[in-house]
Design an enzyme around this catalytic site. Structure first.
Site, PDB file in Angstrom:
ATOM      1  N   ARG A   1       2.668  -7.018   8.742  1.00  0.00           N
ATOM      2  CA  ARG A   1       2.005  -5.871   9.384  1.00  0.00           C
ATOM      3  C   ARG A   1       2.647  -5.540  10.736  1.00  0.00           C
ATOM      4  NH1 ARG A   1      -4.137  -7.359   7.392  1.00  0.00           N
ATOM      5  NH2 ARG A   1      -4.228  -5.903   5.631  1.00  0.00           N
TER       6      ARG A   1
ATOM      7  N   GLU B   1      -9.953  -9.629  -7.607  1.00  0.00           N
ATOM      8  CA  GLU B   1      -8.976  -8.558  -7.379  1.00  0.00           C
ATOM      9  C   GLU B   1      -7.818  -8.634  -8.382  1.00  0.00           C
ATOM     10  OE1 GLU B   1     -10.020  -8.413  -2.602  1.00  0.00           O
ATOM     11  OE2 GLU B   1      -8.029  -9.110  -3.227  1.00  0.00           O
TER      12      GLU B   1
ATOM     13  N   TYR C   1     -12.853  -1.521  -2.923  1.00  0.00           N
ATOM     14  CA  TYR C   1     -13.267  -1.662  -1.514  1.00  0.00           C
ATOM     15  C   TYR C   1     -14.771  -1.459  -1.337  1.00  0.00           C
ATOM     16  CZ  TYR C   1      -8.421  -1.897   0.166  1.00  0.00           C
ATOM     17  OH  TYR C   1      -7.117  -2.293   0.434  1.00  0.00           O
TER      18      TYR C   1
ATOM     19  N   ARG D   1      -2.417 -14.590   4.219  1.00  0.00           N
ATOM     20  CA  ARG D   1      -3.050 -13.883   5.344  1.00  0.00           C
ATOM     21  C   ARG D   1      -2.266 -14.132   6.634  1.00  0.00           C
ATOM     22  NH1 ARG D   1      -7.336 -10.110   4.340  1.00  0.00           N
ATOM     23  NH2 ARG D   1      -7.542 -10.298   6.589  1.00  0.00           N
TER      24      ARG D   1
ATOM     25  N   ASN E   1      -1.868   0.010   7.052  1.00  0.00           N
ATOM     26  CA  ASN E   1      -1.344  -1.284   7.480  1.00  0.00           C
ATOM     27  C   ASN E   1      -0.500  -1.985   6.418  1.00  0.00           C
ATOM     28  OD1 ASN E   1      -3.428  -2.000   5.861  1.00  0.00           O
ATOM     29  ND2 ASN E   1      -4.597  -3.089   7.420  1.00  0.00           N
TER      30      ASN E   1
ATOM     31  N   LYS F   1       0.818  -1.208   0.000  1.00  0.00           N
ATOM     32  CA  LYS F   1       0.000   0.000   0.000  1.00  0.00           C
ATOM     33  C   LYS F   1       0.864   1.275   0.000  1.00  0.00           C
ATOM     34  CE  LYS F   1      -3.875  -2.322   2.330  1.00  0.00           C
ATOM     35  NZ  LYS F   1      -4.797  -2.239   3.502  1.00  0.00           N
TER      36      LYS F   1
ATOM     37  N   PHE G   1     -14.902   4.240   8.151  1.00  0.00           N
ATOM     38  CA  PHE G   1     -13.555   4.575   7.679  1.00  0.00           C
ATOM     39  C   PHE G   1     -13.429   4.569   6.157  1.00  0.00           C
ATOM     40  CE2 PHE G   1     -13.628  -0.029   8.634  1.00  0.00           C
ATOM     41  CZ  PHE G   1     -13.217  -0.566   7.411  1.00  0.00           C
TER      42      PHE G   1
ATOM     43  N   HIS H   1      -2.083  -5.462   1.548  1.00  0.00           N
ATOM     44  CA  HIS H   1      -3.385  -6.110   1.344  1.00  0.00           C
ATOM     45  C   HIS H   1      -3.170  -7.574   1.028  1.00  0.00           C
ATOM     46  CE1 HIS H   1      -7.436  -6.893  -0.215  1.00  0.00           C
ATOM     47  NE2 HIS H   1      -6.839  -7.537  -1.207  1.00  0.00           N
TER      48      HIS H   1
HETATM   49  P1  IDP Z   1      -7.963  -6.671   5.777  1.00  0.00           P
HETATM   50  O1  IDP Z   1      -7.156  -5.738   4.896  1.00  0.00           O
HETATM   51  O2  IDP Z   1      -7.131  -7.237   6.884  1.00  0.00           O
HETATM   52  O3  IDP Z   1      -8.698  -7.716   4.985  1.00  0.00           O
HETATM   53  P2  IDP Z   1     -10.513  -5.302   6.092  1.00  0.00           P
HETATM   54  O4  IDP Z   1     -11.387  -5.418   7.297  1.00  0.00           O
HETATM   55  O5  IDP Z   1     -10.930  -5.997   4.845  1.00  0.00           O
HETATM   56  O6  IDP Z   1      -9.041  -5.765   6.522  1.00  0.00           O
HETATM   57  O7  IDP Z   1     -10.336  -3.744   5.809  1.00  0.00           O
HETATM   58  C1  IDP Z   1      -9.765  -3.292   4.598  1.00  0.00           C
HETATM   59  C2  IDP Z   1      -8.804  -2.175   4.907  1.00  0.00           C
HETATM   60  O8  IDP Z   1      -9.520  -1.075   5.444  1.00  0.00           O
HETATM   61  C3  IDP Z   1      -7.762  -2.511   5.984  1.00  0.00           C
HETATM   62  O9  IDP Z   1      -6.658  -3.243   5.487  1.00  0.00           O
HETATM   63  C4  IDP Z   1      -7.369  -1.120   6.453  1.00  0.00           C
HETATM   64  O10 IDP Z   1      -6.473  -0.467   5.525  1.00  0.00           O
HETATM   65  C5  IDP Z   1      -8.715  -0.404   6.403  1.00  0.00           C
HETATM   66  N1  IDP Z   1      -9.385  -0.463   7.716  1.00  0.00           N
HETATM   67  C6  IDP Z   1      -9.984  -1.556   8.279  1.00  0.00           C
HETATM   68  N2  IDP Z   1     -10.503  -1.254   9.471  1.00  0.00           N
HETATM   69  C7  IDP Z   1     -10.226   0.047   9.687  1.00  0.00           C
HETATM   70  C8  IDP Z   1     -10.513   0.947  10.779  1.00  0.00           C
HETATM   71  O11 IDP Z   1     -11.120   0.591  11.791  1.00  0.00           O
HETATM   72  N3  IDP Z   1     -10.065   2.234  10.627  1.00  0.00           N
HETATM   73  C9  IDP Z   1      -9.393   2.667   9.517  1.00  0.00           C
HETATM   74  N4  IDP Z   1      -9.123   1.857   8.476  1.00  0.00           N
HETATM   75  C10 IDP Z   1      -9.522   0.557   8.565  1.00  0.00           C
HETATM   76 MG    MG Z   2     -10.247  -7.559   3.671  1.00  0.00          MG
END
Ligand code: IDP
Ligand code: MG
Length: 139
Positions: A104, A128, A51, A87, A114, A11, A59, A117
Site C-alpha cells: 500500500r 472470502e 463488504y 497484512r 488502496n 483492486k 464510505f 485487499h
Molecule cells: P482493510 O482493507 O485494511 O481491511 P477495512 O477497514 O476493512 O480495511 O476497509 C475495507 C476497505 O474499505 C478498505 O480497504 C478501503 O478500500 C475502504 N475504506 C476503508 N476506510 C475508508 C474510508 O475512510 N474512506 C474510504 N474508503 C475506505
Molecule cells: Mg478489512
C-alpha cells in the site's frame, strides 16, 4: 481449508495502473504460494455482499462503486501464518500510515483506493476464498 491460507484482491486501481506484475512479484518474493488466481469483475451485488460488514459506514457506497468499476485479480495465497504475514506485507489501510516497502505504501493512492485487499482472519480468509473460487479452481 487449512489456516495457512489467506485471500487477496488486487483492486481495480492496481489493475488500471498496470501494477499487477509488480505486486505479484512482491507476493512471490515474500514466500507466498499461489493456490488460486483469476482476473474477474465484481457486480454491485458481489461487492455489497463481500463488504457487508461495512454497510453502515459512510464510505460504503463509494467502496462498492470503486470495487466494481473494473476488473480485479482475486487470489488465494498460502504460507505459514498467511493472514497476519500478508497484512504486514500490504501495510495499513491508509497508505499515509503504511510502513515503508509495503504494497500500500508503494502502490495505494488513498485510504479508499488502496490497491490491495487482505483477509483479516482465518475465518474470513475461508469465507472470502469460497466467495470467489470453487474447489476445482484451488491448487
Ligand atoms: P482493510 O482493507 O485494511 O481491511 P477495512 O477497514 O476493512 O480495511 O476497509 C475495507 C476497505 O474499505 C478498505 O480497504 C478501503 O478500500 C475502504 N475504506 C476503508 N476506510 C475508508 C474510508 O475512510 N474512506 C474510504 N474508503 C475506505
Ligand atoms: Mg478489512
Amino acid at each position: 481449508m487449512a489456516t495457512n491460507r489467506t485471500f487477496t484482491m488486487l483492486k481495480p486501481d492496481a489493475v488500471e495502473k498496470g501494477h499487477v506484475g509488480a505486486i505479484l512479484e512482491k507476493i512471490n518474493a515474500s514466500g507466498f504460494r499461489i493456490v488460486a488466481m483469476k482476473l474477474t469483475q465484481m457486480t454491485k451485488n458481489d461487492a455489497e455482499t463481500f463488504y457487508a460488514i461495512h454497510k453502515e459506514r459512510p464510505f460504503f457506497g463509494e467502496l462498492v462503486e470503486y470495487m466494481t468499476r473494473g476488473p480485479i485479480v482475486a487470489a488465494i495465497l498460502e504460507k505459514d501464518n498467511a493472514v497476519e504475514d500478508f497484512r504486514t506485507l500490504i501495510g495499513a489501510t491508509n497508505p499515509a500510515e503504511a510502513a515503508e516497502g509495503t504494497i500500500r505504501k508503494l502502490y495505494a493512492a488513498s485510504i479508499g483506493e488502496n490497491a490491495v485487499h487482505g483477509s483479516d482472519s482465518d475465518d474470513n480468509a475461508l469465507i472470502e476464498s469460497t466467495f470467489h473460487f470453487s474447489g476445482r479452481e484451488m491448487f
